[in-house]
Design an enzyme around this catalytic site. Structure first.
Site, PDB file in Angstrom:
ATOM      1  N   GLU A 168       0.796  -1.228   0.000  1.00 39.16           N
ATOM      2  CA  GLU A 168       0.000   0.000   0.000  1.00 39.16           C
ATOM      3  C   GLU A 168       0.832   1.284   0.000  1.00 39.16           C
ATOM      4  O   GLU A 168       0.809   2.051   0.968  1.00 39.16           O
ATOM      5  CB  GLU A 168      -0.958   0.005   1.198  1.00 39.16           C
ATOM      6  CG  GLU A 168      -1.922  -1.154   1.198  1.00 39.16           C
ATOM      7  CD  GLU A 168      -2.942  -1.122   2.322  1.00 39.16           C
ATOM      8  OE1 GLU A 168      -3.929  -1.847   2.230  1.00 39.16           O
ATOM      9  OE2 GLU A 168      -2.742  -0.361   3.304  1.00 39.16           O
ATOM     10  N   GLU A 361      -5.333  -8.721   0.863  1.00 41.09           N
ATOM     11  CA  GLU A 361      -6.064  -8.366   2.089  1.00 41.09           C
ATOM     12  C   GLU A 361      -7.522  -8.143   1.742  1.00 41.09           C
ATOM     13  O   GLU A 361      -7.840  -7.531   0.728  1.00 41.09           O
ATOM     14  CB  GLU A 361      -5.526  -7.085   2.743  1.00 41.09           C
ATOM     15  CG  GLU A 361      -4.172  -7.200   3.404  1.00 41.09           C
ATOM     16  CD  GLU A 361      -3.716  -5.878   4.025  1.00 41.09           C
ATOM     17  OE1 GLU A 361      -4.590  -5.071   4.432  1.00 41.09           O
ATOM     18  OE2 GLU A 361      -2.498  -5.652   4.115  1.00 41.09           O
TER      19      GLU A 361
END
Length: 457
Positions: A168, A361
């Protein structure tokens, strides 16, 4: 069993964690301070003044945790390496052997239990020593990351095949330099934010050949948190705001990785708002985009929710009424929108021609704890997972190249600025005693995995 109602035969089923969120032991084995060791101790930065000093104490309890993974029935586990366990300040010439040995034992034990390790090299907790000299805003850190990637892959690459460079980058770039919720906690520093994004992407591209060389038959990728964004109304105000959001959240990372270009409209918008000047983009050097767009083997996708974008610069009464019906929310306040995972995968397939995706995720925060019998009935988490996996299955049936799914998270942990107030785990953790109790969702996921997604209930 009808094949079309199941996931592909060789599908990877896993859970995910990250080093700072679960390990604790901030100085054990010669580990240096990370930016999160520093940031979590700054008053007012973390909910309830929580820190990751102990977290789940996975550094000492890792064998128990692998036992829980084995019992769960996953065939893959995504975890991250703590960079300052390997290079305490980031600037050492040689790695810290004690740190390497810790992860070596972890990898060996996973493999002994037929669990494939997926390693994330940078899940945000970089050495504080590198942050002190500018961190990701300075080009020098690219070479520090490549050195770190070389040594970790040299040490573990004979056994580890699956590598994720960064987790991320948007969170590091935007939440660290625009909103200030993550280290270094700066606000509205767009030139620093963009330089950070660029150096993260550049270091990703430069690390790929080093890892490939050390880890034969490896698969290397990067994990992005992505979502589908829609305007809150049909007004041009909201549509323009939505285009910018999609640009800075999704396209700023996808376009250079897959199209060898940055989205010019993002830079132009920031210039018209006087948030950056042309010279602020001097961090982009000739040849950088060719390195960033180095072919990867997969894209890791973290999906939690969609974004419904409202233009916040004009008065509500001058805008059209909102016309989007919002779904229920998790305890974190994030809307539950399962079709978003389908929409996102279709976009990646059709617009960016991504050929291999792992959902690295996906999950939800609910505070359900043990009842009087010690059982944890987290029915809402089960419903969240089932609804998203159903949409994921639909995407795969429609040609999305997704080959694995990692539930976030294996266990409740230190949830960054939220401290211990948000619980994403399949396993409940008592942060005082460190007791682990599998939730009902753990047993549900175990059953779902064992049937490879055949779930008619």
């Amino acid at each position: 069993m009808p094949e079309n109602k199941m996931f592909p035969r060789d599908f990877k089923w896993g859970t995910a964690t990250s080093s700072y969120q679960i390990e604790g032991a901030p100085t054990a084995g010669g580990k240096g301070p990370s930016v999160w060791d520093t940031f979590s101790h700054i008053e007012g930065k973390i909910n309830n003044g929580d820190t990751g000093d102990t977290a789940c104490d996975h550094y000492h309890l890792w064998r128990d945790d692998i036992g829980l993974l084995k019992k769960l029935g996953v065939n893959a586990y995504r975890f991250s390496i703590s960079w300052p366990r390997i290079f305490p300040t980031g600037k050492e010439n040689e790695p810290n052997q004690i740190g390497l040995d810790f992860y070596s034992r972890l990898v060996d034990t996973l493999l002994e239990n037929q669990i494939t390790p997926f390693i994330t090299l940078n899940h945000w907790d970089i050495p504080q020593g590198l942050e002190d000299i500018g961190g990701w805003t300075e080009r020098d850190i690219v070479h520090d990351f490549v050195k770190y990637s070389y040594h970790v892959s040299k040490h573990l690459g004979d056994r580890v095949r699956n590598w994720i460079t960064h987790n991320e980058p948007w969170c590091i770039s935007y939440l660290g330099y625009i909103e200030g919720h993550k280290p270094p906690g700066l606000i509205n520093k767009w030139s620093k934010s963009l330089a950070t994004a660029h150096h993260l992407l550049l270091s990703h591209g430069m690390a790929i050949p080093e890892i490939r060389n050390n880890s034969k038959q490896s698969e290397i990728g990067i994990t992005l948190n992505l979502n589908t964004a829609i305007p809150a109304s049909g007004s041009t105000y909201d549509e323009d705001a939505c285009r910018f959001f999609d640009g800075q959240f999704n396209r700023l990372y996808l376009n250079p990785l897959y199209n060898n270009e940055y989205p010019d409209d993002v830079f132009e918008y920031l210039k018209t708002k006087s948030l950056i000047s042309e010279s602020d983009l001097n961090f982009i050097k000739q040849g950088d985009l060719n390195i960033i767009s180095t072919k990867t083997d997969f894209l890791g996708v973290n999906y939690y929710s969609r974004a419904v974008i409202r233009n916040e610069e004009i008065d509500e009464k001058n805008n059209l009424p909102r016309n989007v019906d919002m779904g229920p929310k998790t305890d974190f306040g994030w809307e539950i929108y399962p079709p978003g995972i389908y929409d996102l995968l279709m976009r990646l397939k059709n617009e960016y021609k991504v050929q291999n995706i792992y959902i690295t995720e996906n999950g939800c925060s609910y505070g359900d704890g043990p009842n009087s019998e010690g059982k944890i009935n987290d029915k809402r988490r089960i419903e969240y997972y089932l609804s998203h996996l159903t949409e994921l299955k639909r995407a795969i049936e429609d040609g999305a190249p997704c080959n694995g799914y990692f539930a976030w998270s294996l266990m409740d942990n230190f949830e960054w600025a939220q401290g211990f107030s948000q619980r994403f785990g399949l396993i409940w953790v008592d942060f005082e005693t460190l007791e682990r109790i599998p939730k009902d969702s753990y047993y549900w996921y175990k059953k779902y995995i064992s049937a490879n997604g055949l779930d008619e209930d």
